[in-house]
Scaffold this motif. Structure first.
Motif, short mmCIF file in Angstrom:
data_model
loop_
_atom_site.label_atom_id
_atom_site.label_comp_id
_atom_site.label_asym_id
_atom_site.label_seq_id
_atom_site.Cartn_x
_atom_site.Cartn_y
_atom_site.Cartn_z
N LEU A 129 0.68 -1.13 -0.22
CA LEU A 129 -0.07 -0.03 0.25
C LEU A 129 0.87 1.59 0.01
CD1 LEU A 129 -2.56 1.12 0.24
CD2 LEU A 129 -2.61 0.78 2.70
N GLU A 130 2.15 1.30 0.70
CA GLU A 130 2.88 2.14 0.42
C GLU A 130 3.34 2.62 -0.60
OE1 GLU A 130 3.50 4.77 3.37
OE2 GLU A 130 2.28 4.24 3.96
N TYR A 131 3.58 1.30 -1.62
CA TYR A 131 4.53 1.60 -2.23
C TYR A 131 3.55 1.97 -4.16
CZ TYR A 131 5.32 -0.02 -7.41
OH TYR A 131 5.41 -0.59 -8.34
N LEU A 132 2.35 2.48 -3.00
CA LEU A 132 1.15 2.42 -4.19
C LEU A 132 0.88 4.23 -4.10
CD1 LEU A 132 -1.61 -1.03 -3.85
CD2 LEU A 132 -0.29 0.02 -5.56
N TYR A 133 1.05 4.20 -2.85
CA TYR A 133 0.65 5.89 -2.36
C TYR A 133 1.55 6.72 -2.83
CZ TYR A 133 -2.35 5.19 1.53
OH TYR A 133 -4.23 4.44 2.48
N GLU A 134 3.15 6.20 -3.04
CA GLU A 134 4.41 6.67 -3.76
C GLU A 134 3.61 6.80 -4.93
OE1 GLU A 134 6.26 8.42 -1.60
OE2 GLU A 134 5.35 7.68 -0.53
N SER A 135 3.42 5.66 -5.88
CA SER A 135 3.35 5.87 -7.41
C SER A 135 2.38 7.18 -7.02
CB SER A 135 2.77 4.12 -7.39
OG SER A 135 3.01 3.13 -7.30
N VAL A 159 -6.78 2.74 -12.26
CA VAL A 159 -6.03 1.06 -11.75
C VAL A 159 -4.74 1.87 -10.59
CG1 VAL A 159 -5.98 0.10 -14.16
CG2 VAL A 159 -3.43 1.40 -12.95
N LEU A 160 -4.25 2.79 -10.63
CA LEU A 160 -4.24 2.84 -9.22
C LEU A 160 -5.00 2.78 -7.98
CD1 LEU A 160 -0.84 5.28 -9.24
CD2 LEU A 160 -0.70 3.54 -8.31
N SER A 161 -6.11 3.99 -8.27
CA SER A 161 -7.00 4.10 -7.52
C SER A 161 -7.73 2.80 -6.66
CB SER A 161 -7.78 5.23 -7.81
OG SER A 161 -8.69 5.28 -7.29
N ARG A 162 -7.97 1.88 -7.54
CA ARG A 162 -8.88 0.47 -7.21
C ARG A 162 -7.47 -0.22 -6.48
NH1 ARG A 162 -11.69 -2.85 -5.07
NH2 ARG A 162 -12.03 -4.69 -6.11
N ALA A 163 -5.93 -0.41 -7.02
CA ALA A 163 -5.00 -1.04 -6.55
C ALA A 163 -5.19 -0.55 -4.86
CB ALA A 163 -4.42 -1.01 -7.08
N ILE A 164 -5.54 1.17 -4.67
CA ILE A 164 -5.09 1.40 -3.39
C ILE A 164 -6.76 0.85 -2.11
CG2 ILE A 164 -5.77 3.78 -2.06
CD1 ILE A 164 -3.28 4.70 -4.23
N ARG A 166 -8.25 -1.51 -3.35
CA ARG A 166 -8.22 -2.97 -2.53
C ARG A 166 -7.50 -3.30 -1.76
NH1 ARG A 166 -6.60 -6.56 -7.42
NH2 ARG A 166 -4.51 -5.89 -7.56
N GLU A 167 -6.49 -3.34 -1.44
CA GLU A 167 -5.47 -3.23 -0.33
C GLU A 167 -6.30 -2.59 0.74
OE1 GLU A 167 -2.79 -5.26 -0.16
OE2 GLU A 167 -3.12 -5.45 -2.45
N GLU A 168 -6.15 -1.55 0.67
CA GLU A 168 -7.14 -0.86 2.28
C GLU A 168 -7.95 -1.50 2.57
OE1 GLU A 168 -6.06 4.33 1.52
OE2 GLU A 168 -8.45 3.54 0.87
N SER A 169 -9.34 -1.99 1.64
CA SER A 169 -10.34 -2.66 2.15
C SER A 169 -9.29 -4.31 2.93
CB SER A 169 -11.31 -2.96 1.07
OG SER A 169 -10.80 -3.23 -0.02
N TYR A 170 -9.35 -4.95 2.19
CA TYR A 170 -8.03 -6.10 2.67
C TYR A 170 -7.40 -5.90 3.84
CZ TYR A 170 -6.51 -11.05 2.07
OH TYR A 170 -6.37 -12.14 1.56
N ILE A 171 -6.60 -4.86 4.57
CA ILE A 171 -5.95 -4.49 5.76
C ILE A 171 -7.09 -4.16 6.36
CG2 ILE A 171 -4.37 -2.82 6.57
CD1 ILE A 171 -3.04 -2.82 3.67
#
Lengths: 182, 182
Positions: A129-135, A159-164, A166-171
């Motif tokens: 998630l940190e990596y996605l935020y940086e991207s 795609v970045l927005s959805r990847a974020i 996805r990770e946030e809700s999983y966490i």
DNA sequence: ACTACCATGTAAATCGTTACATGATTAA
DNA sequence: TTAATCATGTAACGATTTACATGGTAGT
């Protein structure tokens, strides 16, 4: 008869002229969160798409001898890409997740081990998630109108927005579920 | 050398004695949200696991002639299953999603078509979510202590709970993102 | 010189789906 | 009797990964 890689490649070379190596690189970027392939799958597919006249290439030389093939889409390729883009996408019956498979059987291991596995998974997902935020931050510097449909980088944004998301809700789920063990 | 199906089968036959047909049926239930296989993949894998002495079977007759093979796990199988259960799970580099791949290229189609595709995807995900809610309701009737680790149906609870979380957060994202187009 | 990266391919193995193939049981 | 479900397998094809194989370029 799905051939999703075909459409992934058509979509990429539709955006701009690209080599097999470039396509491989793209799958290591943002879109790789949702689709990817190894070069060993890409090169044969490029050959096949060329035979099917959906793409074509010119050869470019770097330095003295290094050849690369730059592929672009043909009108026929654009036609098939557009048809695919416009077609409603069925939900997959199964979205595979090895961690969840493990959890389904986790009654067979001690509670403390379960907690350790949750914590490990949370740490890994937070790192991603940190990596996605940086991207996303980098992308925002490039394009102020990012969130406006039609902006130059809107596809990247989605795609970045959805990847974020996805990770946030999983966490969130992992943390809430871990707390049931306490 | 991942052989995830191997562990999926070991986990299922560890819970209780089961036929190939039963395993196929299980993959159509809750756990199928996170792992599944067709019977054409299951039967050869059962044969292989038997040869590897990780499972064994007895033959049972239904009616006059209908034979089925009931598999159970061996101590060696339990050992390998436990090792796998205890091992931290790496995040997949790519979690494939054809809809998101399409969105990445969606600048190539009109805004109205984009909206239509979002609405279609939202409808499909909501329908699936309704089904998941119903499954959870049925499960709660079976087991009042569902959310307690160690409860009989806790594994079922975990997968259903996460499947619901996954759909809810995807739908939220789809709706929020669709609103950018308005 | 050496390292990281650019660049393209093939071969072998594994994983997964669709189709082929057969037959029994159960309930309406 | 007929349809749905139970039950097991194989064959062919397609998708994906890992390993094999080669060579060029650019920057330090």
């Amino acid at each position: 008869m799905k051939r999703t890689l075909k459409y992934a490649i058509l979509g990429l070379v539709h955006k701009q002229e690209m080599s097999g190596y470039d396509i491989t690189s793209q799958f290591k970027q943002e879109i790789g969160q949702f689709w990817s392939a190894k070069h060993s799958q890409i090169y044969p597919e490029l050959k096949r798409l060329t035979e099917e006249k959906l793409i074509e290439y010119r050869t470019s030389i770097t330095g003295a001898k290094l050849e690369k093939k730059l592929y672009c889409i043909t009108p026929k390729g654009t036609q098939e890409l557009t048809e695919w883009l416009l077609s409603p996408k069925e939900l997959p019956e199964t979205e595979k997740d090895e961690f969840m498979l493990m959890l389904y059987f986790s009654a067979a291991i001690p509670k403390e081990e379960n907690k350790r596995l949750f914590e490990d998974q949370i740490a890994k997902r937070k790192e991603k998630l940190e990596y996605l935020y940086e991207s996303k931050k980098s992308l925002q510097l490039l394009d102020k109108n990012l969130q406006v449909p039609g902006s130059h980088q809107f596809g990247h944004y989605l795609v970045l927005s959805r990847a974020i998301n996805r990770e946030e809700s999983y966490i969130t789920w992992l943390e809430e579920t871990l707390s049931l063990f306490e």
